[in-house]
Design an enzyme around this catalytic site. Sequence first.
Site, PDB file in Angstrom:
ATOM      1  N   ASP A  17      -6.423  44.755  16.853  1.00 14.68           N
ATOM      2  CA  ASP A  17      -7.652  44.180  17.387  1.00 14.68           C
ATOM      3  C   ASP A  17      -8.550  45.332  17.860  1.00 14.68           C
ATOM      4  OD1 ASP A  17      -9.644  42.488  18.208  1.00 14.68           O
ATOM      5  OD2 ASP A  17      -8.353  41.160  19.345  1.00 14.68           O
TER       6      ASP A  17
HETATM    7  C1  BGC Z   1     -11.638  40.054  19.029  1.00 15.01           C
HETATM    8  C2  BGC Z   1     -11.189  39.769  17.618  1.00 15.01           C
HETATM    9  C3  BGC Z   1     -12.271  40.131  16.649  1.00 15.01           C
HETATM   10  C4  BGC Z   1     -12.643  41.585  16.844  1.00 15.01           C
HETATM   11  C5  BGC Z   1     -13.698  42.059  15.884  1.00 15.01           C
HETATM   12  C6  BGC Z   1     -12.192  41.452  19.163  1.00 15.01           C
HETATM   13  O1  BGC Z   1     -12.800  41.647  20.402  1.00 15.01           O
HETATM   14  O2  BGC Z   1     -10.548  39.869  19.913  1.00 15.01           O
HETATM   15  O3  BGC Z   1     -10.823  38.422  17.514  1.00 15.01           O
HETATM   16  O4  BGC Z   1     -11.831  39.880  15.352  1.00 15.01           O
HETATM   17  O5  BGC Z   1     -13.123  41.758  18.153  1.00 15.01           O
HETATM   18  O6  BGC Z   1     -14.945  41.571  16.177  1.00 15.01           O
END
Ligand code: BGC
Length: 796
Positions: A322
């Site tokens: 993530d």
């Molecule tokens: C979120 C993810 C997301 C990623 C990219 C993160 O802050 O937890 O779910 O895919 O950002 O935007």
Amino acid sequence: MPSSSRPPTAISVTSGNFRRSFTGAMARPFLGCALGSVLLAASLAGAQSAAESQANGIIGVDRKREARVESILKQMTLEEKIGQLVQYSAGQPTGPGTGRSDYEEMIARGQIGSLFNVIDPHQINAYQHIAMDASRLHIPILFGLDVIHGFKTEFPIPLALASTWDPAIVERESRVAATEAAADGIRWTFSPMVDIARDARWGRMAEGAGEDPYLGSAMAAAYVRGYQGIRLDAPDSIAACAKHFVGYGAAEGGRDYNSTEISEHTLREFYLPPFHAAVNAGTASVMSAFNSLNAVPSSANPFTLKQILRKEWGFRGLVVSDWNAIGELIPHGIAVDGAAAARKAFLAGVDMDMVSSLYHDHLQQLVSSRQVPLADVDEAVRHVLRVKLALGLFEHPFVDEAAAPKALYHPDSIALAQIAAERSFILLKNESGSGGAPLLPLKGTLNLAVIGPLADDSSYPNGAPPESGPRVTLTAALAQRVGQEHVSRFKGTGILDGSDDDIAAAVAGVQKADAAILALGESPEMSGEAASRANLGLPGRQQQLLEAVVHTGKPVVLILFSGRPLTLPWAFEHVPAVIEAWLPGIAGGPALTRLLFGDTNFSGKLVVTWPRAVGQEPVYYNALNTGRPAGAVDLTRPPTDVASRYVSRYIDEQNAPQFPFGYGGSYTSFSYGATAISAARLSAGELNKNLNTKDGVAMTAEADVRNTGSRAGDEVVQLYVRLRGTSTAQPVRALKGFQTVTLSAGETKRVKFRLRPEDLAVWNDRNQFLAEPSKLSVWISPDSARGTLAEGEIVP
Ligand code: BGC
């Protein structure tokens, strides 16, 4: 704390994050509908045959592709290999992390494998040309984005889509999303979010399919099928990413990013199944989560990433961290510097580093100092190349810029968004308020006072969306329906603010109208990531507005817009009609209007338990019993005897929720006949022989369901089981089947379910998934708190 760094190019994008997902639609003929239904009919909820997985081209071993992977790998320098494991956000940053400004140079040197948050096809091609023309090995960039509930054609949020209890709708929605995103050059979505959510304080409940692993598995597989299509290398297919692995939804206190403590038993019974379903459906990728799980951060957890995902499930796709989750290993406290964070995440099985730059900064040194084996780097690169090859990116790296806009907002897509919205709404209450017929559906030409902060645009109430698309608001749709002259619009309050004058004006307006339509709830920013709430009532002065309007004595319909259930005991007692509309997407206004006037019937049901009070959280139906279970308690009097006092209860609140999981009303009514099961005695040995076989059937369960009302309706019929006498305690009820039946007035249908051997197996006290001798209860029911019961047993 958003990063202050800006992307190198001035691309006009909004954040890819869920709550700001793109509005819009699609352009090519809508193949997905028919195909989706056929595919769906062919596969049982949550289960995916090996053949179907292979069709997705990721799980199955494709010799030719593997040979290409090896031949590319052989030509790569260590720097180029590491480059494939590096991902940056080249569009507007969505959170903390490293921003850079030299993406072009890095791509030319083969130092970037993936970029995300770039949504302009021209810009995508520009970056891709550098990779294809200027880099030594011409390995294409994989472009990703959070395409969460539609790309441009904005569908209802995932919690709402799940409330349809219709995986075919989800599959069709994600097919549309894939077609639109792929037309823009985006071939990877960070979706579906398959986290189990038991706590409405957690804002990301909005992004998932709710609290149940069986329903969640069915939805997870449907999303993967929809995004990835029949073939991943079709130009309108995109790679799915099951996230956030794992346990992220169990954040303590519902506070986003918080630690989780989940026993292995609970992990396997509840939190892992939707991920397993996504893997079985062929998901190309999995995202490792932010949260620590039993003190080990999920993005550095070899038990979940290597042992379970790779070894037990045989996952061959790509694991991406993530956002900056590798960098966050330092504040988590398991790494003291960037090199240690990179080493721990990499050795635990995270292939690709989303934005932290720590793989870029440290992996070379870690390999040369033998802290990271080169063979492991090769393996991670294989995962990335496999996905790129499966997507056909090497053959078709560029997007047709001229064709891209035509793919958006296809009328079929908007029509589907409307159907999805109509089927996602939940009729929570429908009474008359004065002892007569129920208030809804509305009849005739009424003078309506439309009040509240969410009647004009439930998705972007605080400003215009970045690209509005063909959106019709609730106020506009009502005006189209009854005539502009019959609709008066009053703000009443804002979401968080309000004035006495505005409330007074709304009350005066209601007094002149025949009925009030109140559109209240949360703005989209109040759910989703980093939007946990400690209070689950109506924000700001909305409760005050509601009470003032109800006190006029006029009929009131309350439409709730929210990304989670809200605790509104006063409303459920005093407002005659209440609808949960979630965040319904681009066609929410017309969809609601059709339901309000009864053009179509409600069929949505809750996929999360609806609490009475925040203090009940986490609250979920599939809980274990205690040794001292409590029934309904009389809260007006303190318990007088030991037996009613020393039980598992609150002294100031019921245990029972406001509405149980599975609940949803209708303009008609249904009755359920006795549940009959085909076998009262099953053998554990036989069940275990047939676990997870293609056609394994343990027993069938059936019941008559009758439409006892005066109009047609769809009913989501649910099947629950309970097992007693097992080595581990099992939930008081567990969903093991669901289907929607359409019944005309007075019609009865026999509804039949097949229970598979695995539906009766449990994670036992030795962490094995097996059927055990036990007593079996089976309910066929309208929700998790009612139904008719049949009993049987599983003998050795
Ligand atoms: C979120 C993810 C997301 C990623 C990219 C993160 O802050 O937890 O779910 O895919 O950002 O935007």
